[in-house]
Design a protein around this motif. Structure first.
Motif, short mmCIF file in Angstrom:
data_model
loop_
_atom_site.label_atom_id
_atom_site.label_comp_id
_atom_site.label_asym_id
_atom_site.label_seq_id
_atom_site.Cartn_x
_atom_site.Cartn_y
_atom_site.Cartn_z
N PRO A 107 -7.00 -14.78 -8.22
CA PRO A 107 -7.85 -14.76 -6.99
C PRO A 107 -6.70 -14.64 -5.91
N ARG A 108 -5.53 -14.61 -6.27
CA ARG A 108 -4.39 -14.67 -5.18
C ARG A 108 -3.83 -13.23 -5.17
N LYS A 109 -4.62 -12.29 -4.99
CA LYS A 109 -3.96 -10.87 -4.99
C LYS A 109 -4.46 -10.05 -3.55
N LYS A 110 -3.37 -9.47 -3.16
CA LYS A 110 -3.88 -8.76 -1.81
C LYS A 110 -3.06 -7.44 -1.79
N ILE A 111 -3.71 -6.56 -1.04
CA ILE A 111 -2.99 -5.34 -0.83
C ILE A 111 -2.51 -5.02 0.66
N ASP A 124 -0.32 -3.60 4.07
CA ASP A 124 0.22 -2.40 4.38
C ASP A 124 1.79 -2.64 4.71
N ALA A 125 2.58 -1.57 4.58
CA ALA A 125 4.06 -1.61 4.42
C ALA A 125 4.51 -2.05 6.13
N SER A 126 3.68 -1.80 6.78
CA SER A 126 4.04 -2.34 8.34
C SER A 126 4.16 -3.71 8.30
N ARG A 127 3.32 -4.62 7.45
CA ARG A 127 3.39 -5.95 7.41
C ARG A 127 4.54 -6.76 6.78
N LEU A 128 5.64 -5.74 6.27
CA LEU A 128 6.28 -6.48 5.19
C LEU A 128 7.47 -7.25 6.23
N PRO A 129 7.92 -6.98 7.54
CA PRO A 129 8.70 -8.09 8.41
C PRO A 129 7.91 -9.19 8.47
N TYR A 130 6.61 -9.40 8.30
CA TYR A 130 5.91 -10.66 8.46
C TYR A 130 5.07 -11.15 7.33
N LEU A 131 6.00 -11.10 6.13
CA LEU A 131 5.80 -11.43 4.84
C LEU A 131 5.04 -12.80 4.52
N SER A 132 5.79 -13.67 5.24
CA SER A 132 5.33 -15.17 4.94
C SER A 132 3.89 -15.54 5.38
N GLU A 182 -4.57 0.79 -7.99
CA GLU A 182 -4.80 1.22 -9.10
C GLU A 182 -4.17 -0.19 -10.13
N ILE A 183 -2.98 -0.45 -10.03
CA ILE A 183 -2.44 -1.51 -10.62
C ILE A 183 -2.97 -3.08 -10.32
N ALA A 184 -3.35 -2.96 -9.02
CA ALA A 184 -3.90 -4.25 -8.49
C ALA A 184 -5.15 -4.55 -9.08
N SER A 185 -5.81 -3.59 -9.37
CA SER A 185 -7.33 -3.72 -9.95
C SER A 185 -7.39 -4.39 -11.26
N SER A 186 -6.31 -4.11 -11.90
CA SER A 186 -6.17 -4.81 -13.36
C SER A 186 -5.72 -6.10 -13.22
N VAL A 187 -5.19 -6.62 -12.07
CA VAL A 187 -4.71 -8.09 -12.02
C VAL A 187 -6.00 -8.82 -11.97
N GLN A 229 0.92 -1.29 0.02
CA GLN A 229 0.04 -0.14 -0.14
C GLN A 229 0.75 1.31 0.18
N ASP A 230 0.36 2.12 -0.70
CA ASP A 230 1.07 3.58 -0.80
C ASP A 230 -0.10 4.73 -0.64
N ARG A 231 0.68 5.73 -0.15
CA ARG A 231 -0.31 6.87 0.17
C ARG A 231 -1.17 7.29 -0.90
#
Lengths: 341, 163
Positions: free
Chosen positions: A158-162, A164-172, A150-155, A142-144
Motif C-alpha cells: 500500500p506504500r508505493k508511489k510513482i 516525477d524526477a523533478s520531485r527528487l530534491p524534495y524526497l522527504s 511496469e515494475i511498480a505494478s508488480s509491487v 518516473q521514466d519516459r
C-alpha cells in the motif's frame, strides 16, 4: 392433584434446567478459550512464517495476507537468511525468497513461478516468494518509457508511489507517513545524485537502487545507501530476469538481494541438472532425428551453465541462454518430440 | 421417619448435590467428546497434510509432467523422476529438499498396462530409521513416459514421521 404434590416436581424441573444451562455455559467457555489460544499463536510465531515461506517457495501462484511478528532480517555475505525476533529466530536459507530488511505487522506474501522465458511452451525453474512488508515504502522515479511503472505494478504494497524526477530534491515530502523503511527505485542512471535527504529522519532506513536492462531478460543493478544527506553507491550486481529485478526492489540492499539470489541459484542448479540429465538420457535413447540433436543441444547448454560456480554468473548464463532453450523447446514440440521440461 | 419440616430443610442441600452431579456428568461427557473430537481432528489433519504433501511433490517442476501434456493434478514425468531420484540421493540436494519435504519417504510406483508389470522408484528418503510414529498414504495419478508417449497408472506412496 394437590398443591403440595405439584410444587416439588417444579423444583426438580428447575434443577434440571439450571444444570443444563450451567453445563452449556461451561462447554462454550472451554471451547472459546481453546480457539482464541490457537489463533494468537498463529500470528506471533516466527516458525509459522518460516514454514509458510518454505512451503510457498516451492510452489508457484499463491497470494496471502499475513501478520508477521516484528523481526530483523539478517543475511551476511556467506551466511543464511535468518529472521531474528526478540525471543526467537528462524532461518529460510533454502527458500527462494525476497524480503525487506525488517518485517513486522501486516504483509503480503506472493509466490510466482519462475520461467526461463514466457511463451507457449515455458520452461519452469521453480518459484520465488516476495514478502511485501507494509511498513516499507517504495518510491519509483518516473521514466519516459514507463519501465518503472511496469515494475511498480508488480509491487504489492500500500506504500508505493510513482514520483516525477523533478520531485527528487524534495524526497522527504513524498515518503508516506509512518514508513519505517524506504526503497527508492530508478531505471535511469544519474538520477540519484539529485536526491536531498535533509528532511528524511535518521530513524528511517532508506536505500536506493537503479535497474539498467542490458540483455533480453536481465541487466545490471546499482545499490545505493545513505551517506549523510545524499545517496552513495554501495555495490553493483546483475539481475538475470524480471522476477529477480523485482526481488532486488523488494530487498532494497545488495546483501539481502544476494541471499535470495543464492537460494534461487541453489534450486535452479538442481533443476538444470534434472533437465540436463533427462535431455541427455532421452537423446541417447531410440528417438529419431531431429529430436536427438535438439535434446542433446539443450542438455549441453544446461550443463555448461551449471559449470559456472558463481551463483550470479550461473543465473546469468542460464537466462542468457533462455532464447535458445525456448526455441529448442518450441522446435521439439513442433516435431512431436519430448520437450526439455 | 423424618418429618415434613426436616425434609424442607434438606431440600437446598439436595438441590446443590443434584446440580453438582449433573455438572460432573456434563463435564465428563464434554471431556470425552473433546478427546474423541481431537483425535478425529488429528486424523483429518494428518490426511490433509499427506494430501497436501503429495500435491506439492507432484507439482514440483523437478518431476511434474510438461505443461502441454499434463493430465490432471498428479502427473509425474518418468524421465524427470529418474533423474530426480539420482539427484535427490546426493547429500546437498537432500538437505535442500528437506526444507520442503521434511522427514518423509516418497516412492513412485506405476503399472505398465501392456505388460502388467509393477515398477517402483524411490524419489526421496529422509525418514529416520528410529521413527516409530509414521503416517502413510497413497495418492493415485498418472505416470508419463516421454520416450513412448504412453501414460501409466501411477501411485505416490508417502510415509511421514508424525510429531
Amino acid at each position: 392433584m394437590k398443591r403440595g404434590q405439584t410444587e416439588p416436581s417444579f423444583q426438580w424441573l428447575f434443577v434440571l434446567i439450571a444444570g443444563g444451562v450451567l453445563f452449556l455455559l461451561f462447554g462454550v467457555l472451554i471451547k472459546s478459550c481453546a480457539q482464541s489460544g490457537s489463533s494468537t499463536a498463529e500470528g506471533l510465531e516466527l516458525s509459522v512464517v518460516q514454514q509458510k515461506i518454505s512451503s510457498d517457495a516451492w510452489q508457484g501462484e499463491s497470494l496471502a495476507e499475513v501478520m508477521l511478528p516484528s523481526a530483523e532480517v539478517v543475511c551476511p555475505e556467506q551466511g543464511s537468511m535468518t529472521f531474528i525476533g526478540l525471543t526467537q529466530q528462524a532461518s529460510v536459507d533454502d527458500a527462494p525468497v525476497f524480503v525487506s530488511s525488517g518485517i513486522g505487522g501486516s504483509a503480503t506474501m506472493k509466490s510466482v513461478p519462475l520461467f526461463l522465458q514466457e511463451n507457449d511452451v515455458p520452461i519452469p525453474f521453480g518459484s520465488i516468494v516476495y514478502v511485501f512488508d507494509h511498513q516499507t515504502a517504495y518510491l519509483f522515479i518516473q521514466d519516459r518509457e514507463n519501465k518503472v511503472a511496469e515494475i511498480a505494478s508488480s509491487v504489492l504494497s500500500p506504500r508505493k508511489k510513482i514520483i516525477d524526477a523533478s520531485r527528487l530534491p524534495y524526497l522527504s515530502t513524498e515518503i508516506p507517513e509512518g514508513s519505517l523503511r524506504v526503497v527508492v527505485v530508478a531505471v535511469q542512471d544519474g538520477l540519484l545524485g539529485n536526491v536531498d535527504l535533509t528532511g528524511v529522519s535518521e530513524d528511517v532506513d532508506i536505500s536506493a537502487l537503479v535497474l539498467l536492462p542490458t540483455f533480453v531478460n536481465g541487466g545490471s543493478i546499482r545499490f545505493f545507501s545513505r551517506s549523510g544527506n545524499a545517496f552513495r553507491e554501495s555495490s553493483r550486481g546483475q539481475y538475470a530476469s524480471g522476477e529477480m529485478a523485482l526481488g532486488a526492489v523488494v530487498s532494497g540492499k545488495s546483501t539481502l538481494y544476494s541471499c535470495g539470489e543464492r537460494a534461487i541459484a541453489k534450486r535452479a542448479r538442481l533443476l538444470s541438472n534434472v533437465y540436463s540429465s533427462r535431455s541427455e538420457n532421452l537423446s541417447r535413447s531410440s528417438l529419431e532425428s531431429p529430436c536427438v540433436e535438439y535434446l542433446h543441444e539443450a542438455s549441453t547448454i544446461l550443463a555448461q551453465a551449471s559449470e559456472k560456480n558463481d551463483d550470479a554468473e550461473f543465473l546469468n548464463a542460464l537466462f542468457s541462454s533462455a532464447q535458445r532453450l525456448t526455441a529448442l523447446q518450441g522446435a521439439l514440440r513442433a516435431a512431436s518430440c519430448p520437450v526439455i521440461a | 421417619m423424618k418429618s415434613r419440616g426436616q425434609l424442607q430443610t434438606l431440600e437446598p442441600i439436595l438441590i446443590v448435590m443434584v446440580l453438582a452431579i449433573i455438572a460432573s456428568i456434563g463435564l465428563v461427557w464434554f471431556m470425552r467428546v473433546s478427546e474423541s473430537q481431537a483425535s478425529f481432528d488429528d486424523r483429518i489433519f494428518d490426511t490433509a497434510k499427506d494430501l497436501a504433501m503429495a500435491k506439492r511433490i507432484a507439482s514440483l517442476p523437478e518431476i511434474s509432467c510438461p505443461k502441454d501434456i499434463s493430465a490432471g493434478t498428479y502427473c509425474v514425468d518418468l524421465a524427470k523422476a529418474d533423474a530426480f531420484s539420482e539427484l535427490a540421493s546426493d547429500r546437498d540436494a537432500l538437505l535442500l529438499y528437506y526444507s520442503l519435504l521434511g522427514e518423509t519417504q516418497i516412492h513412485l510406483s506405476w503399472i505398465d498396462l501392456s505388460s502388467g508389470e509393477l515398477h517402483n522408484l524411490s524419489l526421496y528418503d529422509f525418514l529416520p530409521p528410529e521413527s516409530t510414529d509414521i503416517s502413510g498414504s497413497v495418492t493415485y495419478g498418472s505416470v508419463y513416459d516421454p520416450l513412448t508417449g504412453e501414460r501409466h497408472f501411477g501411485m505416490i506412496t508417502l510415509r511421514r514421521a508424525v510429531g
